[in-house]
Design a protein around this motif. Structure first.
Motif, PDB file in Angstrom:
ATOM      1  N   LEU A   4      11.430  -4.844  -8.427  1.00 29.67           N
ATOM      2  CA  LEU A   4      10.599  -4.744  -9.532  1.00 29.67           C
ATOM      3  C   LEU A   4      10.671  -3.333  -9.966  1.00 29.67           C
ATOM      4  O   LEU A   4      10.813  -2.361  -9.256  1.00 29.67           O
ATOM      5  N   ALA A  39      13.010   1.467  -5.524  1.00 26.05           N
ATOM      6  CA  ALA A  39      12.106   2.621  -5.557  1.00 26.05           C
ATOM      7  C   ALA A  39      12.327   3.421  -4.286  1.00 26.05           C
ATOM      8  O   ALA A  39      12.543   2.849  -3.208  1.00 26.05           O
ATOM      9  N   LEU A 124       2.150  -7.566  -7.859  1.00 27.16           N
ATOM     10  CA  LEU A 124       1.287  -6.394  -8.020  1.00 27.16           C
ATOM     11  C   LEU A 124       0.965  -5.750  -6.673  1.00 27.16           C
ATOM     12  O   LEU A 124       0.915  -4.519  -6.551  1.00 27.16           O
ATOM     13  N   GLN A 127       3.992  -3.717  -5.613  1.00 29.25           N
ATOM     14  CA  GLN A 127       4.056  -2.458  -6.348  1.00 29.25           C
ATOM     15  C   GLN A 127       3.053  -1.452  -5.799  1.00 29.25           C
ATOM     16  O   GLN A 127       3.343  -0.261  -5.687  1.00 29.25           O
ATOM     17  N   ARG A 128       1.861  -1.924  -5.429  1.00 29.50           N
ATOM     18  CA  ARG A 128       0.835  -1.033  -4.874  1.00 29.50           C
ATOM     19  C   ARG A 128       1.302  -0.474  -3.524  1.00 29.50           C
ATOM     20  O   ARG A 128       1.092   0.712  -3.226  1.00 29.50           O
ATOM     21  N   GLN A 131       3.799   2.221  -4.123  1.00 28.10           N
ATOM     22  CA  GLN A 131       3.103   3.418  -4.595  1.00 28.10           C
ATOM     23  C   GLN A 131       2.414   4.132  -3.440  1.00 28.10           C
ATOM     24  O   GLN A 131       2.505   5.361  -3.306  1.00 28.10           O
ATOM     25  N   SER A 136       8.939   5.641  -5.751  1.00 23.92           N
ATOM     26  CA  SER A 136       8.869   5.598  -7.207  1.00 23.92           C
ATOM     27  C   SER A 136      10.125   4.965  -7.794  1.00 23.92           C
ATOM     28  O   SER A 136      11.242   5.318  -7.403  1.00 23.92           O
ATOM     29  N   PRO A 137       9.974   4.024  -8.753  1.00 20.62           N
ATOM     30  CA  PRO A 137      11.157   3.477  -9.435  1.00 20.62           C
ATOM     31  C   PRO A 137      11.956   4.545 -10.163  1.00 20.62           C
ATOM     32  O   PRO A 137      13.167   4.409 -10.321  1.00 20.62           O
TER      33      PRO A 137
END
Length: 280
Positions: A4, A39, A124, A127-128, A131, A136-137
């Motif tokens: 993603l 990422a 989601l 992604q969290r 992070q 980081s992408p």
């Protein structure tokens, strides 16, 4: 796994990575297969060694999503993610899974899960976790490769569209979606550590460790493995075999999980009679 989904910063030097890469070659065609992380920690040095040579030699770059599709992915997600009718997260997750979900959500903004499909909540959450792990992408392999090829005025293409990629999740049967969400929530407490270990294994080019992690992640949900990994690898391997009929040098860069194991692209291409050699 996929997904993603921009410029590389001027971060201080980060960890060195030498990810696994394979070469399929005949008299007039070379296709490099590079396993990526979407990422990474800022400043990761991943484009040295044989990867640097492949970047310089390649006439074109092929990613999972071409730049225009990657740019459209957020809009496609917003279109596909909503549920037809809200369902409280407490009705989907219980016990350890619910506690894990709430703890992860509390580390940032609310996910708004009640109005989203199970697969979208899982995305989601992933992604969290990235992070929280300091990934980081903007520092991912795809971003760096795209910049390098565009700066050299070399074409950048893709194997999928953003909608097709996200529809893989949208069309999973509800039981498979719920199983994936539950597993992600149950393991959220160790997810940052697990992502760090995965990133380290990728950086070492340790395909055995990558395969072990990926198998543990998806083997409990066979329908998800088939849709998200095996079927796509088969399609991408067929594309690669067709591409070998035309001369030139191509760098194909896809998520590292697609290149390991018996249903990884190198194994599939070998089974088709192509000579596949690991070069890094």
């Amino acid at each position: 796994m996929p997904l993603l989904l921009a410029a590389c910063g001027t971060a201080a030097p980060g960890p060195q990575a030498r990810p696994a890469m394979w070469l399929i070659e005949d008299d007039d065609t070379r296709v490099y297969l590079l396993g990526t992380m979407h990422a990474l920690p800022p400043g990761t040095d991943w484009d040295g060694g044989k990867v640097a040579s492949a970047i310089d030699a390649a006439d074109e770059l092929i990613l999972e999503l071409p730049p225009a599709e990657l740019a459209a992915a957020a809009d496609v997600f917003r279109d596909l993610a909503p549920r037809k009718s809200p369902l409280a997260i407490e009705a989907r997750l219980q016990g350890k899974a619910l506690l894990g979900y709430r703890a992860l959500e509390a580390s940032g903004r609310a996910f708004g899960a009640d109005g989203l499909d199970d697969w979208a909540v899982m995305v989601l959450m992933g992604q969290r976790v990235a992070q929280n792990a300091g990934l980081s992408p903007a520092d991912g392999v795809e971003t760096g490769l795209t910049e390098r090829f565009e700066a050299a005025d070399k074409p950048v293409g893709g194997l999928e569209t953003a909608r097709a990629q996200l529809m893989l999740f949208e069309t999973l049967d509800p039981a498979a979606q719920r199983a994936l969400l539950t597993r992600a929530a149950e393991e959220s407490g160790t997810a940052v550590k697990d992502v760090a270990a995965l990133t380290a294994a990728w950086g070492r080019g340790d395909v055995a460790a990558l395969e072990k992690v990926i198998n543990e992640d998806v083997d409990r949900v066979p329908a998800a493995r088939k849709a998200i990994i095996t079927d796509r690898n088969r399609i991408w391997s067929a594309w690669t075999k067709r591409r070998m009929a035309r001369p030139g040098t191509v760098l194909v860069a896809v998520g590292a999980g697609h290149l390991v194991g018996a249903d990884g692209m190198p194994a599939m291409l070998e089974a088709e009679g192509l000579r596949v050699v690991r070069v890094q």
